[in-house]
Design a protein around this motif. Sequence first.
Motif, PDB file in Angstrom:
ATOM      1  N   UNK A 106       0.821  -1.216   0.000  1.00  0.00           N
ATOM      2  CA  UNK A 106       0.000   0.000   0.000  1.00  0.00           C
ATOM      3  C   UNK A 106       0.854   1.264   0.000  1.00  0.00           C
ATOM      4  N   UNK A 107       2.100   1.149   0.458  1.00  0.00           N
ATOM      5  CA  UNK A 107       2.968   2.328   0.468  1.00  0.00           C
ATOM      6  C   UNK A 107       3.313   2.751  -0.956  1.00  0.00           C
ATOM      7  N   UNK A 108       3.273   1.787  -1.879  1.00  0.00           N
ATOM      8  CA  UNK A 108       3.670   2.078  -3.261  1.00  0.00           C
ATOM      9  C   UNK A 108       2.466   2.353  -4.170  1.00  0.00           C
ATOM     10  N   UNK A 109       1.285   1.997  -3.690  1.00  0.00           N
ATOM     11  CA  UNK A 109       0.089   2.181  -4.509  1.00  0.00           C
ATOM     12  C   UNK A 109      -1.081   2.512  -3.585  1.00  0.00           C
ATOM     13  N   UNK A 110      -1.049   3.729  -2.979  1.00  0.00           N
ATOM     14  CA  UNK A 110      -2.037   4.047  -1.936  1.00  0.00           C
ATOM     15  C   UNK A 110      -3.485   3.965  -2.417  1.00  0.00           C
ATOM     16  N   UNK A 111      -3.716   4.079  -3.741  1.00  0.00           N
ATOM     17  CA  UNK A 111      -5.099   4.077  -4.230  1.00  0.00           C
ATOM     18  C   UNK A 111      -5.832   2.762  -3.908  1.00  0.00           C
ATOM     19  N   UNK A 112      -5.058   1.667  -3.716  1.00  0.00           N
ATOM     20  CA  UNK A 112      -5.731   0.387  -3.440  1.00  0.00           C
ATOM     21  C   UNK A 112      -6.329   0.346  -2.025  1.00  0.00           C
ATOM     22  N   UNK A 113      -5.953   1.321  -1.202  1.00  0.00           N
ATOM     23  CA  UNK A 113      -6.415   1.280   0.194  1.00  0.00           C
ATOM     24  C   UNK A 113      -7.881   1.658   0.334  1.00  0.00           C
ATOM     25  N   UNK A 114      -8.373   2.508  -0.588  1.00  0.00           N
ATOM     26  CA  UNK A 114      -9.741   2.994  -0.414  1.00  0.00           C
ATOM     27  C   UNK A 114     -10.538   2.823  -1.699  1.00  0.00           C
ATOM     28  N   UNK A 115     -10.879   1.585  -2.063  1.00  0.00           N
ATOM     29  CA  UNK A 115     -11.662   1.405  -3.287  1.00  0.00           C
ATOM     30  C   UNK A 115     -13.035   2.077  -3.132  1.00  0.00           C
ATOM     31  N   UNK A 116     -13.346   2.972  -4.097  1.00  0.00           N
ATOM     32  CA  UNK A 116     -14.597   3.723  -3.949  1.00  0.00           C
ATOM     33  C   UNK A 116     -15.727   3.134  -4.762  1.00  0.00           C
ATOM     34  N   UNK A 117     -15.373   2.404  -5.821  1.00  0.00           N
ATOM     35  CA  UNK A 117     -16.432   1.778  -6.621  1.00  0.00           C
ATOM     36  C   UNK A 117     -15.954   0.395  -7.065  1.00  0.00           C
ATOM     37  N   UNK A 118     -16.812  -0.269  -7.856  1.00  0.00           N
ATOM     38  CA  UNK A 118     -16.527  -1.645  -8.280  1.00  0.00           C
ATOM     39  C   UNK A 118     -15.205  -1.715  -9.064  1.00  0.00           C
ATOM     40  N   UNK A 119     -14.954  -0.706  -9.916  1.00  0.00           N
ATOM     41  CA  UNK A 119     -13.715  -0.719 -10.708  1.00  0.00           C
ATOM     42  C   UNK A 119     -12.475  -0.677  -9.819  1.00  0.00           C
TER      43      UNK A 119
END
Length: 392
Positions: A106-119
């Motif tokens: 998660x340190x290298x790809x923080x966007x995976x921490x908070x999925x907001x939609x199905x995609x």
Amino acid sequence: TGYITLDDGYSNTGSCQSDVTFIDGEKGILRYRGYPIEQIAQNSSFIEAAYLVIFGKLCNQQERDDFADLLSENAPLHQSMLKHFDGYGSNGQPMAILSAMVNSLTAYDPQVMHPEDENDLVYAAASLISKVRTIAAASHKTTIGEPIIYPRKDLKYVENFLHMMFSTPYSEYEPTPEVVRALNMFLVLHADHEQNCSTSTVRMVASSKANMFASASAGISALWGRLHGGANVAVIEMLQKIHDEGVDPSVFMNEVKDKESGRKLMGFGHRVYKNFDPRATILKDAAFDMLEKMNIEDPLLDVALKLEEVALQDDYFVERKLYPNVDFYSGIILRAIGIPLDMFTVMFAIGRMPGWIANWKEVHEDPKARIYRPRQVYQGEVDKLWVPRDQR
Ligand code: CMC
């Protein structure tokens, strides 16, 4: 606290409602999303099974292709992350490396921490499934002191893993169809198993709203122990010892039955199955088939067969309804593929990832999900008076 009911080891506590996996332990039935495990093991690649477990349906061709693209895109690790491996040296335990690195992703790809939609969620799931395999192979290369091999875009999931495990800078590994099929089947059979120790750990962590990667990392730690995923290592160590020391299986069994010895027949018994574990039945047949096709003789298979034969006729095992579980024969297959023993539980972790993600997703998507917070039955002392240090 008299109103609290003790359920030691949670053998009779339904901790959640789930749509993912069904087990009937008396009848030896296992289904992912309603499909019998026998049909899935026969027909499905690991990635198809992973899609089914996580998203609840069989993927069509387009969904399969899109998911495969995401897996390929996410296979490489961030260049800085590769530096972590240098710190471990050749005594690093692959399971320790795996859980630490999965959390670090998660340190290298923080966007995976908070999925907001199905995609976002599909992306995070694909990233985790893909990267856990890259980390696993890289941790193996690190522990044997060889250069890390990068993933290839043109290879499918299992083939790519084998490439990263067994290719070297000087030679390209080309697996036989038997090896690819057997590894797919091994992973499919491990993809989920309802509220086992690691999956309920994942849900426990997820219930605090921790992210998918942190929850999966906790699952890896829970899996490590010998009563759970570590059993696949313990089984081979047991078979090897019996073989090397020429111990008579019946004599070994007497030790197992003697509670004082603290020994167990590893790979036997299950909290839920009081009948054959259907995964063990499939793996036993697959082990025979594979060794024959690859023209391998594994003396440990003979030891396992003998132990099973003795156990199934012994009152101790019959009365307690102890049968071979998934770990009893799986190691024979991993050995034939060439997977080293210290990677066995890592292989289980790669296989179980879809189940952990599916269970994390259920918690994440349930608006009514409450934090897991069991109670205890307090047994300690009460009402003590503080004693100053010089009077103790
Ligand atoms: N060898 C000898 N005796 C056993 C075994 C075994 N493998 N498994 C259970 N027993 C006995 C146990 O001692 C107890 O006897 P008693 O009633 O006289 O006290 C009785 O059978 C019931 O067992 P339990 O310990 O209450 O069962 P559990 O549900 O708490 O534990 C288990 C389940 C899987 C941890 C246990 O069977 C075991 O330790 N098996 C060996 C380790 C193993 O193979 N683990 C992999 C499990 S399947 C895949 C996975 O989850 O990773």
